[in-house]
Design a protein around this motif. Structure first.
Motif, PDB file in Angstrom:
ATOM      1  N   PRO A  14      51.957  54.345  45.846  1.00  0.00           N
ATOM      2  CA  PRO A  14      52.620  53.485  46.838  1.00  0.00           C
ATOM      3  C   PRO A  14      52.436  51.987  46.550  1.00  0.00           C
ATOM      4  CG  PRO A  14      51.487  55.272  47.952  1.00  0.00           C
ATOM      5  CD  PRO A  14      51.093  55.340  46.508  1.00  0.00           C
ATOM      6  N   LEU A  15      51.234  51.582  46.118  1.00  0.00           N
ATOM      7  CA  LEU A  15      51.029  50.166  45.778  1.00  0.00           C
ATOM      8  C   LEU A  15      51.858  49.766  44.557  1.00  0.00           C
ATOM      9  CD1 LEU A  15      47.190  49.662  46.344  1.00  0.00           C
ATOM     10  CD2 LEU A  15      49.054  48.625  47.629  1.00  0.00           C
ATOM     11  N   THR A  16      51.978  50.670  43.600  1.00  0.00           N
ATOM     12  CA  THR A  16      52.789  50.397  42.412  1.00  0.00           C
ATOM     13  C   THR A  16      54.256  50.232  42.799  1.00  0.00           C
ATOM     14  OG1 THR A  16      51.238  51.679  41.085  1.00  0.00           O
ATOM     15  CG2 THR A  16      53.377  51.223  40.099  1.00  0.00           C
ATOM     16  N   ARG A  17      54.729  51.098  43.653  1.00  0.00           N
ATOM     17  CA  ARG A  17      56.120  50.977  44.149  1.00  0.00           C
ATOM     18  C   ARG A  17      56.321  49.660  44.882  1.00  0.00           C
ATOM     19  NH1 ARG A  17      56.356  57.008  46.378  1.00  0.00           N
ATOM     20  NH2 ARG A  17      57.029  58.047  44.476  1.00  0.00           N
ATOM     21  N   ASP A  18      55.324  49.261  45.659  1.00  0.00           N
ATOM     22  CA  ASP A  18      55.399  47.997  46.391  1.00  0.00           C
ATOM     23  C   ASP A  18      55.481  46.812  45.431  1.00  0.00           C
ATOM     24  OD1 ASP A  18      55.448  46.631  48.911  1.00  0.00           O
ATOM     25  OD2 ASP A  18      53.367  46.017  48.540  1.00  0.00           O
ATOM     26  N   LEU A  19      54.709  46.863  44.345  1.00  0.00           N
ATOM     27  CA  LEU A  19      54.784  45.795  43.341  1.00  0.00           C
ATOM     28  C   LEU A  19      56.198  45.709  42.756  1.00  0.00           C
ATOM     29  CD1 LEU A  19      51.433  46.383  41.412  1.00  0.00           C
ATOM     30  CD2 LEU A  19      51.966  44.473  42.943  1.00  0.00           C
ATOM     31  N   LEU A  20      56.763  46.849  42.425  1.00  0.00           N
ATOM     32  CA  LEU A  20      58.114  46.874  41.861  1.00  0.00           C
ATOM     33  C   LEU A  20      59.146  46.369  42.874  1.00  0.00           C
ATOM     34  CD1 LEU A  20      57.911  50.233  39.931  1.00  0.00           C
ATOM     35  CD2 LEU A  20      58.205  47.955  38.932  1.00  0.00           C
ATOM     36  N   ARG A  21      58.982  46.750  44.130  1.00  0.00           N
ATOM     37  CA  ARG A  21      59.891  46.307  45.191  1.00  0.00           C
ATOM     38  C   ARG A  21      59.849  44.790  45.354  1.00  0.00           C
ATOM     39  NH1 ARG A  21      59.244  50.558  48.059  1.00  0.00           N
ATOM     40  NH2 ARG A  21      57.213  50.031  48.853  1.00  0.00           N
ATOM     41  N   LEU A  89      41.409  52.880  38.350  1.00  0.00           N
ATOM     42  CA  LEU A  89      42.262  51.709  38.205  1.00  0.00           C
ATOM     43  C   LEU A  89      42.365  51.015  39.550  1.00  0.00           C
ATOM     44  CD1 LEU A  89      44.179  49.934  36.533  1.00  0.00           C
ATOM     45  CD2 LEU A  89      46.012  51.536  37.100  1.00  0.00           C
ATOM     46  N   PHE A  90      41.950  49.749  39.572  1.00  0.00           N
ATOM     47  CA  PHE A  90      41.965  48.963  40.794  1.00  0.00           C
ATOM     48  C   PHE A  90      43.015  47.871  40.684  1.00  0.00           C
ATOM     49  CE2 PHE A  90      37.757  50.738  40.383  1.00  0.00           C
ATOM     50  CZ  PHE A  90      37.492  51.196  41.661  1.00  0.00           C
ATOM     51  N   LEU A  91      43.493  47.424  41.821  1.00  0.00           N
ATOM     52  CA  LEU A  91      44.408  46.298  41.896  1.00  0.00           C
ATOM     53  C   LEU A  91      43.588  45.060  42.228  1.00  0.00           C
ATOM     54  CD1 LEU A  91      47.398  45.404  41.877  1.00  0.00           C
ATOM     55  CD2 LEU A  91      47.433  45.827  44.340  1.00  0.00           C
ATOM     56  N   ASN A  92      43.988  43.946  41.685  1.00  0.00           N
ATOM     57  CA  ASN A  92      43.329  42.680  41.986  1.00  0.00           C
ATOM     58  C   ASN A  92      43.688  42.299  43.431  1.00  0.00           C
ATOM     59  OD1 ASN A  92      42.464  40.068  42.231  1.00  0.00           O
ATOM     60  ND2 ASN A  92      43.399  39.345  40.371  1.00  0.00           N
ATOM     61  N   ALA A  93      43.179  43.086  44.352  1.00  0.00           N
ATOM     62  CA  ALA A  93      43.360  42.872  45.789  1.00  0.00           C
ATOM     63  C   ALA A  93      42.116  43.437  46.458  1.00  0.00           C
ATOM     64  CB  ALA A  93      44.614  43.586  46.284  1.00  0.00           C
ATOM     65  N   TYR A  94      41.841  42.981  47.647  1.00  0.00           N
ATOM     66  CA  TYR A  94      40.598  43.345  48.304  1.00  0.00           C
ATOM     67  C   TYR A  94      40.859  44.234  49.512  1.00  0.00           C
ATOM     68  CZ  TYR A  94      39.329  39.587  45.267  1.00  0.00           C
ATOM     69  OH  TYR A  94      39.185  38.811  44.156  1.00  0.00           O
ATOM     70  N   ARG A  95      40.000  45.241  49.669  1.00  0.00           N
ATOM     71  CA  ARG A  95      40.122  46.194  50.773  1.00  0.00           C
ATOM     72  C   ARG A  95      39.789  45.554  52.111  1.00  0.00           C
ATOM     73  NH1 ARG A  95      36.156  50.379  50.085  1.00  0.00           N
ATOM     74  NH2 ARG A  95      35.020  48.920  48.825  1.00  0.00           N
ATOM     75  N   ASP A  96      38.879  44.604  52.101  1.00  0.00           N
ATOM     76  CA  ASP A  96      38.388  43.994  53.335  1.00  0.00           C
ATOM     77  C   ASP A  96      38.656  42.492  53.323  1.00  0.00           C
ATOM     78  OD1 ASP A  96      37.017  46.465  54.108  1.00  0.00           O
ATOM     79  OD2 ASP A  96      35.603  45.962  52.506  1.00  0.00           O
TER      80      ASP A  96
END
Length: 158
Positions: A14-21, A89-96
């Motif tokens: 879902p995060l990958t799809r969001d990046l593409l969107r 594999l992590f995204l350069n984004a933070y959970r908190d």
């Protein structure tokens, strides 16, 4: 021993799809060293909408540290990493939202111990610590007295 705190968001479909969107087609994927992640099994992806900053980031990497991927043409490579049980594999984004405070609190003893060795700091209250992410690596900007020093956060917490 406590469980390591990891502030990064796991990259998923879902995060990958969001990046593409969002037309964020360029990812710089590089090795991630962090407590609790087995050696050579962790990666972090930094997203970019434009080619030039992605290329600048990728050029800062050492050989075998990582590379730039264009999701328009290499989506299968990211999906293979996401789906592989061998890798994280992590995204350069933070959970908190308060990830900086949590990292500093969780690793306070390690940070203070390393700072005592390399500086004149005797107490964590004597310093201001600002964490930032530069070219896929967390850095700690330490301000104490009239002095400012930059450290790799990994070097301070391990």
């Amino acid at each position: 021993m406590s469980i390591p705190y990891n502030p990064f968001e796991l990259l998923n479909l879902p995060l990958t799809r969001d990046l593409l969107r969002k037309n964020t087609h360029f990812l710089v994927v590089q090795r991630l060293q962090w407590p609790g992640i087995p050696d050579k099994k962790g990666f972090i992806a930094t997203p970019y909408q434009h080619l030039k900053p992605a290329q600048e980031h990728a050029q800062k990497l050492n050989s075998n540290e990582g590379r730039m991927i264009d999701l328009q043409f290499e989506l299968d490579k990211i999906l293979a990493l996401i789906e592989s049980p061998k890798y994280l594999l992590f995204l350069n984004a933070y959970r908190d939202l308060d990830w900086q405070d949590k990292v500093l609190k969780h690793y306070q003893k390690n940070i203070l111990s390393k700072l005592e060795i390399s500086t004149e700091i005797q107490s964590i209250e004597d310093v201001s610590i600002d964490l930032s992410f530069k070219f896929g690596k967390l850095t700690a900007l330490i301000l104490f007295g009239e002095s400012i020093q930059e450290f790799s956060l990994l070097d301070l917490i391990k």
